[in-house]
Design a protein around this motif. Structure first.
Motif, PDB file in Angstrom:
ATOM      1  N   VAL A  72       0.837  -1.201   0.000  1.00  0.00           N
ATOM      2  CA  VAL A  72       0.000   0.000   0.000  1.00  0.00           C
ATOM      3  C   VAL A  72       0.869   1.247   0.000  1.00  0.00           C
ATOM      4  O   VAL A  72       0.613   2.207  -0.751  1.00  0.00           O
ATOM      5  N   GLN A  73       1.909   1.253   0.816  1.00  0.00           N
ATOM      6  CA  GLN A  73       2.805   2.412   0.851  1.00  0.00           C
ATOM      7  C   GLN A  73       3.513   2.600  -0.480  1.00  0.00           C
ATOM      8  O   GLN A  73       3.687   3.733  -0.955  1.00  0.00           O
ATOM      9  N   GLN A  74       3.916   1.500  -1.103  1.00  0.00           N
ATOM     10  CA  GLN A  74       4.589   1.596  -2.399  1.00  0.00           C
ATOM     11  C   GLN A  74       3.669   2.159  -3.471  1.00  0.00           C
ATOM     12  O   GLN A  74       4.091   2.952  -4.324  1.00  0.00           O
ATOM     13  N   TYR A  75       2.415   1.774  -3.423  1.00  0.00           N
ATOM     14  CA  TYR A  75       1.450   2.253  -4.420  1.00  0.00           C
ATOM     15  C   TYR A  75       0.973   3.658  -4.107  1.00  0.00           C
ATOM     16  O   TYR A  75       0.626   4.432  -5.003  1.00  0.00           O
ATOM     17  N   GLY A  76       0.973   3.987  -2.821  1.00  0.00           N
ATOM     18  CA  GLY A  76       0.426   5.260  -2.350  1.00  0.00           C
ATOM     19  C   GLY A  76      -0.865   5.003  -1.595  1.00  0.00           C
ATOM     20  O   GLY A  76      -1.786   4.378  -2.144  1.00  0.00           O
ATOM     21  N   VAL A  77      -0.926   5.462  -0.355  1.00  0.00           N
ATOM     22  CA  VAL A  77      -2.082   5.145   0.483  1.00  0.00           C
ATOM     23  C   VAL A  77      -3.364   5.727  -0.103  1.00  0.00           C
ATOM     24  O   VAL A  77      -4.386   5.040  -0.221  1.00  0.00           O
ATOM     25  N   GLU A  78      -3.350   6.988  -0.480  1.00  0.00           N
ATOM     26  CA  GLU A  78      -4.544   7.623  -1.051  1.00  0.00           C
ATOM     27  C   GLU A  78      -4.936   6.943  -2.359  1.00  0.00           C
ATOM     28  O   GLU A  78      -6.123   6.694  -2.621  1.00  0.00           O
ATOM     29  N   ALA A  79      -3.925   6.630  -3.189  1.00  0.00           N
ATOM     30  CA  ALA A  79      -4.209   5.986  -4.470  1.00  0.00           C
ATOM     31  C   ALA A  79      -4.784   4.591  -4.262  1.00  0.00           C
ATOM     32  O   ALA A  79      -5.710   4.173  -4.973  1.00  0.00           O
ATOM     33  N   ALA A  80      -4.257   3.859  -3.282  1.00  0.00           N
ATOM     34  CA  ALA A  80      -4.777   2.523  -2.995  1.00  0.00           C
ATOM     35  C   ALA A  80      -6.213   2.590  -2.496  1.00  0.00           C
ATOM     36  O   ALA A  80      -7.056   1.772  -2.878  1.00  0.00           O
ATOM     37  N   ALA A  81      -6.485   3.565  -1.648  1.00  0.00           N
ATOM     38  CA  ALA A  81      -7.846   3.728  -1.138  1.00  0.00           C
ATOM     39  C   ALA A  81      -8.818   3.983  -2.284  1.00  0.00           C
ATOM     40  O   ALA A  81      -9.912   3.400  -2.332  1.00  0.00           O
ATOM     41  N   LYS A  82      -8.430   4.839  -3.213  1.00  0.00           N
ATOM     42  CA  LYS A  82      -9.295   5.155  -4.363  1.00  0.00           C
ATOM     43  C   LYS A  82      -9.458   3.938  -5.268  1.00  0.00           C
ATOM     44  O   LYS A  82     -10.564   3.656  -5.748  1.00  0.00           O
ATOM     45  N   LEU A  83      -8.376   3.204  -5.486  1.00  0.00           N
ATOM     46  CA  LEU A  83      -8.416   2.026  -6.342  1.00  0.00           C
ATOM     47  C   LEU A  83      -9.430   1.014  -5.825  1.00  0.00           C
ATOM     48  O   LEU A  83     -10.279   0.520  -6.575  1.00  0.00           O
ATOM     49  N   VAL A  84      -9.346   0.710  -4.541  1.00  0.00           N
ATOM     50  CA  VAL A  84     -10.242  -0.289  -3.954  1.00  0.00           C
ATOM     51  C   VAL A  84     -11.677   0.236  -3.905  1.00  0.00           C
ATOM     52  O   VAL A  84     -12.633  -0.477  -4.240  1.00  0.00           O
ATOM     53  N   ARG A  85     -11.825   1.486  -3.499  1.00  0.00           N
ATOM     54  CA  ARG A  85     -13.159   2.087  -3.392  1.00  0.00           C
ATOM     55  C   ARG A  85     -13.854   2.130  -4.755  1.00  0.00           C
ATOM     56  O   ARG A  85     -15.038   1.783  -4.881  1.00  0.00           O
ATOM     57  N   ASP A  86     -13.133   2.547  -5.790  1.00  0.00           N
ATOM     58  CA  ASP A  86     -13.732   2.660  -7.123  1.00  0.00           C
ATOM     59  C   ASP A  86     -14.142   1.298  -7.683  1.00  0.00           C
ATOM     60  O   ASP A  86     -15.033   1.209  -8.523  1.00  0.00           O
TER      61      ASP A  86
END
Length: 264
Positions: free
Chosen positions: A30-44
């Protein structure tokens, strides 16, 4: 971690294709991908982040190391909140170098929880203490039974600190079923994870978690204990296994989903 060979986008896509509704995430990818970006990826994608793993390692004696550990756990709590999960799993830490004091190490965990639990509650995150098999007591987790985990958790409100029930770590313990009932009665089962026990264990033992159905654990029996205790939350499968990691990740995920339906 079951399919750590997949990127986060690949994992999310495969879960959607298989109809898997949620995913437990680990901090490093998650840190490597970016926490905010990971949150958006899963949410979307319409998925739920069931838990974030892991916080913990709270047994250090050195003041600088303790401060660093608390800082890292504060960050983990913030990451969990950003990802939208209400549960941070804690692997509490082993004995510090040169120490043989299990009791003191467990008390330092409690001291750290007194700092972390209110902070997590303010952010809508629960802390879930995971008891690890006793073979990990020296280097990874001085909390070896559900009873020990609950003894720590019960010093704090149930909505702040509970436990993770992981079949791999507790299946051997003839007191575990009673402790699951104890945890359920208090509303402290915050996470439930499946992995099978296969032997011989690999060198280093960390990556010995077997695919569901390949080992000695009756998954339906343990699911029955947890559900009888009132747990209705997600059921995760968490496998550390070099053989599985060497295979095609989407194939492993499909196999794991099929095994879950067949055996759990």
């Amino acid at each position: 971690m079951t399919v750590k060979q997949l990127t986060l986008p690949e994992l999310v896509s495969a879960c959607v294709d298989l109809g898997v509704p949620g995913v437990g995430l680990w901090r490093e990818p998650v840190q490597q991908y970016g926490v905010e970006a990971a949150a958006k990826l899963v949410r979307d994608a319409g998925l739920t982040v069931t838990t974030l793993c892991r916080g913990g390692f709270l047994t250090a004696i050195d003041p600088v190391e303790r401060a660093e550990a608390l800082g890292d756990n504060h960050a983990a709590i913030d990451e969990a909140a950003t990802l939208g999960t209400d549960t941070l799993v804690l692997v509490c830490g082993g004995l510090p170098a040169g120490s043989k004091d299990l009791h003191g190490a467990r008390e330092r965990i409690a001291d750290a929880l007194a700092v972390l639990a209110p902070y997590a509650a303010e952010r809508g995150v629960r802390l879930a203490i995971e008891a690890l098999h006793p073979m990990y007591a020296s280097d990874r987790c001085v909390v070896s039974t559900l009873g020990q985990a609950l003894d720590l958790a019960e010093r704090f409100p149930a909505e702040q600190v509970g436990v993770t029930v992981d079949t791999y770590h507790i299946w051997w313990d003839d007191q575990a079923a009673a402790q699951i009932a104890r945890a359920g009665a208090a509303g402290r089962i915050h996470s439930f994870q499946l992995a099978d026990w296969t032997t011989p264990l690999p060198e280093g033992v960390l990556n010995g978690r077997g695919q569901i159905g390949d080992g000695a654990i009756d998954m339906r029996e343990w699911r029955g204990y947890v559900e009888a205790a009132g747990y209705t939350g997600p059921i995760e499968v968490e496998l550390f296994n070099d053989g599985l990691w060497a295979r095609d990740g989407k194939e492993v995920l499909a196999e794991t989903a099929e095994r879950f339906v067949r055996y759990a």
